[in-house]
Structure formats: structure tokens, C-alpha cells
Design a protein around this motif. Structure first.
Motif, short mmCIF file in Angstrom:
data_model
loop_
_atom_site.label_atom_id
_atom_site.label_comp_id
_atom_site.label_asym_id
_atom_site.label_seq_id
_atom_site.Cartn_x
_atom_site.Cartn_y
_atom_site.Cartn_z
N ILE A 151 0.85 -1.19 0.00
CA ILE A 151 0.00 0.00 0.00
C ILE A 151 0.89 1.24 0.00
CG2 ILE A 151 -1.91 -1.15 1.21
CD1 ILE A 151 -0.90 0.17 3.80
N GLU A 152 0.27 2.41 -0.15
CA GLU A 152 1.03 3.65 -0.03
C GLU A 152 1.60 3.75 1.39
OE1 GLU A 152 -1.54 6.83 -1.10
OE2 GLU A 152 -1.45 6.38 -3.25
N ALA A 153 2.74 4.41 1.51
CA ALA A 153 3.44 4.47 2.80
C ALA A 153 2.56 5.01 3.91
CB ALA A 153 4.69 5.34 2.65
N GLU A 154 2.55 4.32 5.02
CA GLU A 154 1.78 4.73 6.20
C GLU A 154 2.68 4.67 7.43
OE1 GLU A 154 -1.68 2.43 6.89
OE2 GLU A 154 -2.71 3.05 5.04
N GLN A 199 4.07 -9.35 -14.81
CA GLN A 199 4.08 -10.80 -15.03
C GLN A 199 2.70 -11.34 -15.39
OE1 GLN A 199 6.89 -12.92 -14.82
NE2 GLN A 199 8.03 -10.99 -14.77
N GLY A 200 1.97 -10.59 -16.21
CA GLY A 200 0.64 -11.04 -16.62
C GLY A 200 -0.41 -10.67 -15.60
N ASN A 201 -0.72 -11.60 -14.70
CA ASN A 201 -1.76 -11.31 -13.70
C ASN A 201 -1.17 -10.73 -12.41
OD1 ASN A 201 -0.50 -13.68 -12.93
ND2 ASN A 201 -2.35 -14.58 -12.05
N GLU A 202 0.16 -10.57 -12.37
CA GLU A 202 0.80 -10.05 -11.16
C GLU A 202 1.87 -9.03 -11.52
OE1 GLU A 202 0.82 -13.75 -7.96
OE2 GLU A 202 2.46 -13.60 -9.41
N ILE A 203 2.16 -8.16 -10.55
CA ILE A 203 3.33 -7.30 -10.60
C ILE A 203 4.29 -7.81 -9.53
CG2 ILE A 203 4.24 -4.96 -10.43
CD1 ILE A 203 2.28 -5.28 -12.69
N PHE A 224 -4.64 -5.68 -10.57
CA PHE A 224 -5.83 -4.88 -10.32
C PHE A 224 -5.64 -3.96 -9.11
CE2 PHE A 224 -7.39 -8.81 -12.36
CZ PHE A 224 -7.89 -8.23 -13.51
N ASN A 225 -4.54 -4.16 -8.36
CA ASN A 225 -4.23 -3.26 -7.24
C ASN A 225 -3.48 -2.03 -7.76
OD1 ASN A 225 -5.38 -5.16 -5.54
ND2 ASN A 225 -3.42 -6.09 -4.99
N LYS A 226 -3.31 -1.08 -6.88
CA LYS A 226 -2.59 0.15 -7.26
C LYS A 226 -1.20 -0.21 -7.74
CE LYS A 226 -0.78 4.52 -5.46
NZ LYS A 226 -1.12 5.29 -6.67
N ARG A 227 -0.76 0.41 -8.86
CA ARG A 227 0.54 0.14 -9.46
C ARG A 227 1.57 1.12 -8.90
NH1 ARG A 227 2.26 -1.93 -14.59
NH2 ARG A 227 4.54 -2.10 -14.46
N PHE A 228 2.71 0.58 -8.49
CA PHE A 228 3.80 1.41 -7.99
C PHE A 228 4.98 1.32 -8.96
CE2 PHE A 228 1.35 0.14 -4.26
CZ PHE A 228 1.13 1.37 -3.65
N ILE A 229 5.85 2.32 -8.90
CA ILE A 229 7.02 2.36 -9.77
C ILE A 229 8.27 2.51 -8.91
CG2 ILE A 229 5.73 3.33 -11.71
CD1 ILE A 229 6.92 6.07 -11.00
N PRO A 230 9.44 2.17 -9.46
CA PRO A 230 10.68 2.33 -8.69
C PRO A 230 10.83 3.74 -8.13
CG PRO A 230 11.10 1.06 -10.66
CD PRO A 230 9.69 1.54 -10.77
#
Length: 355
Positions: free
Chosen positions: A291-294, A308-312, A330-336
Motif C-alpha cells: 500500500i502507499e506508505a503509512e 508478469q501477466g496477472n501479477e506485478i 488490479f491493485n494500485k501500481r507502484f514504480i521504482p
């Protein structure tokens, strides 16, 4: 029932096997899994009767077949073996390979020619080679040659079928196809199978139980689901699938506090006593929720993100340790570079096997 009791094997000053204890049940499919040099092929050779143990005993149906001073040779055991190299004779047709055990196997010998022909036809049909029975090995594909080796091994209906990395010479697609073939044949015949492999996905997909070996010793013997979700040792947790081993402190046996995050606590989800003694908490990549940093959570930085298709698949740097994290597309996508928090999905103690 096959009993391996306190079996060790030494080659000069080198110990290939150390105090192996194992019981093989009737009609079960057992995978011997481990890295190169762990002793799995040595164990298979002892079961086959190719050599004696240095100490300990092996009994098959209460008959002693191997010990330091006794060795019942392979031809006097009701066994068959499938080799990694196929071991086919270039001058013999597919049908001739399958006829051979019915003429020479001590336990599977059939004298009546009509009965022989019926058994050969039945076995070739079982492995899908009925239309290729007059071909020679040089005229067959790799998958077809492996089917010939398998047909030759099962035609005498052995009590024990030994398989030494039989699919390692095949490409990925053929391996998947042959897995199904072998599983189907095992269900039809009910023969006890001992299947040696270094491929964890094969062991997890095919076996009733997995024997995980390391450095000549057995680390764990359990059904595939237990091996994956409840590894007993550091080696099993990292060799079978990928596991993040979190360091920290166990409180009251059932609560874990990860290092560097004193306000975070995770419940026991089946961690072994051995891992608890080492103050470790194993988490599979798919058990994380990213999740986003908390504040107040385990927090780190995304180093890599791979689709990876159905997963990151994420690599997350937390303090000085890199964690593997699998998240749905389908969850929020994060980047480096993104700061994220990791939570443990405690709602699902046993997750789907992911390799």
C-alpha cells in the motif's frame, strides 16, 4: 511398504547420505527434491540395488534388500527405472523396447505370446505410442522417446517405479505435457513412484509427498501444501518457492515483532519451532499487501517492478533487506522510487502455491 532405516552412504571421507529414515507407502507418489549434490540420486541408486549402504537397512515388504553386508541386485527386486537419458537401444523399435521386459523381467515375465501382445498394445496406448510402434528411437522426438522409456518401465507392472529426473532433457512445454502423462499413468496403475528432481514445480505439482534433501540429509517430508505453506527450516523456506525471512523477536510464542518496527506485530501463521528459535518469520511474496506508505507500518522503497501477466513482482528495500512482493495487476501500481508500506495478509494463512 518400503522402509529406509538409518541409511548412510560414504565414499571414502565424503558422506553422501547421513542417517536417512523414510517410509514409502503403497501406491503413493513421492518426489525427492533438492539441489545438485544433495544425495537424492544416491538414495535412488540404493533403492534400485545398484550399491550397498555404508550403514542402515532398506526393506521392501519386510524383506531385507540392502544393508552393509547384504545387497539384493536390481534384477531380483520388483522394480523398474526411468533414466534421465532415456537409455533406449538404437537397433530396437518402439514395440521391441516394450516387449523386452515381458521376456526378461523376473517379476513381469509373460510367456504366452498373445498375452504379451495384449500387454504391449495396452501399454503403448496408455502412453500414446500405438501408432508409432514400428519406429526406431532416431525417428522419434524427445517427448516420444521419453514415452518409450516410460512404457518399457511400466509394462511389467512393477511394485516400485524409480524415476531419475526423467523430464530434465525436455523443453518446458513437453515437460508440462509429460507431467500429466505420468500422473495419469500413476493413477491407472497404482504403482509406488519415487521421482527424483531438482525442479520444485514438478515436485509440487505431481507428488503426494515431497522429501526435501540438503547436504545428504532430509530437511522435511510432507505433502506439497505443507512444504510450501509451513516450511520447517530456512533451507526449505528459501529453496521451495521464494520466502522472505524476516528477522525480529517472538513474543509469547504467537506474536512476532519485526526488527526496526517496534509498533508492528504479526500473529503466528504456522511458523516452525526451528524458525522461531532463530527469531525468523517466513512470508511468501504473495502474502504481502503493498500500500502507499503509512506511519506505523513496515515501510520501504520500490527498487524494481516487473509485469508478469496477472501479477506485478516488486523488489522492496526495507532498511538493508530486499523483500519480494507479488501484487495483483488490479491493485494500485507502484514504480521504482515509490515509498510503500507492507502488511501481512493474515486473513489467508495458507496461500496459493506460486513459483
Amino acid at each position: 511398504m518400503i522402509h529406509i532405516n538409518e541409511v548412510s552412504k560414504k565414499y571414502g571421507g565424503y558422506t553422501a547420505l547421513k542417517n536417512i529414515n523414510l517410509k514409502l507407502r503403497e501406491q503413493e507418489f513421492v518426489a525427492i527434491l533438492g539441489p545438485s549434490g544433495c544425495g537424492k540420486t544416491t538414495l535412488l541408486k540404493l533403492l534400485a540395488g545398484f550399491m550397498k549402504p555404508s550403514s542402515g537397512e532398506i526393506t521392501i515388504h519386510d524383506d531385507l534388500v540392502a544393508g552393509p553386508y547384504k545387497l539384493v541386485p536390481p534384477e531380483k527386486r520388483n522394480i523398474s527405472m526411468v533414466f534421465q537419458s532415456f537409455a533406449l537401444w538404437p537397433h530396437m523399435t518402439v514395440a521391441e523396447h516394450v516387449y523386452f521386459p515381458l521376456k526378461h523381467h523376473r517379476y513381469g515375465k509373460i510367456k504366452d505370446r498373445q498375452e504379451q501382445a495384449g500387454r504391449v498394445s495396452e501399454t503403448l496406448e496408455m502412453v500414446g505410442l500405438e501408432n508409432l510402434k514400428n519406429r526406431y528411437p532416431s525417428e522419434l522426438s524427445g517427448g516420444q522417446r521419453q514415452r518409450v522409456a516410460l512404457a518399457r518401465a511400466i509394462v511389467p507392472r512393477p511394485a516400485l517405479l524409480l524415476m531419475d529426473e526423467p523430464l530434465s532433457a525436455l523443453d518446458a512445454e513437453l515437460r508440462m505435457e509429460m507431467r500429466k502423462e505420468i500422473q495419469g499413468i500413476h493413477r491407472q496403475l497404482g504403482t509406488t513412484v519415487v521421482y527424483v528432481t531438482h525442479d520444485q514445480s514438478e515436485a509440487l505439482a505431481m507428488s503426494d509427498r515431497i522429501v526435501v534433501m540438503n547436504k545428504g540429509e532430509i530437511e522435511q517430508v510432507d505433502p506439497p501444501e505443507a512444504i510450501y505453506t509451513k516450511p520447517r527450516t530456512v533451507f526449505v523456506s528459501t529453496f521451495v518457492g521464494k520466502s522472505n525471512l524476516i528477522t525480529g523477536k517472538w513474543i509469547n510464542i504467537d506474536t512476532f515483532i519485526p526488527d526496526g518496527f517496534p509498533h508492528v506485530s504479526w500473529p503466528d501463521m504456522g511458523t516452525s519451532v526451528e524458525l522461531k528459535k532463530q527469531h525468523l518469520y517466513p512470508i511468501r511474496p504473495e502474502q504481502w499487501v503493498v500500500i502507499e506508505a503509512e506511519r506505523g507500518e513496515v515501510t520501504g522503497e520500490i527498487l524494481f517492478a516487473q509485469f508478469q501477466g496477472n501479477e506485478i513482482h516488486y523488489s522492496v528495500l526495507v532498511n538493508d533487506q530486499t523483500f519480494s512482493v507479488y501484487s495483483s495487476v488490479f491493485n494500485k501500481r507502484f514504480i521504482p522510487g515509490d515509498k510503500v508500506s507492507l502488511k501481512v495478509n493474515i486473513g489467508v494463512k495458507e496461500t496459493a502455491i506460486s513459483i
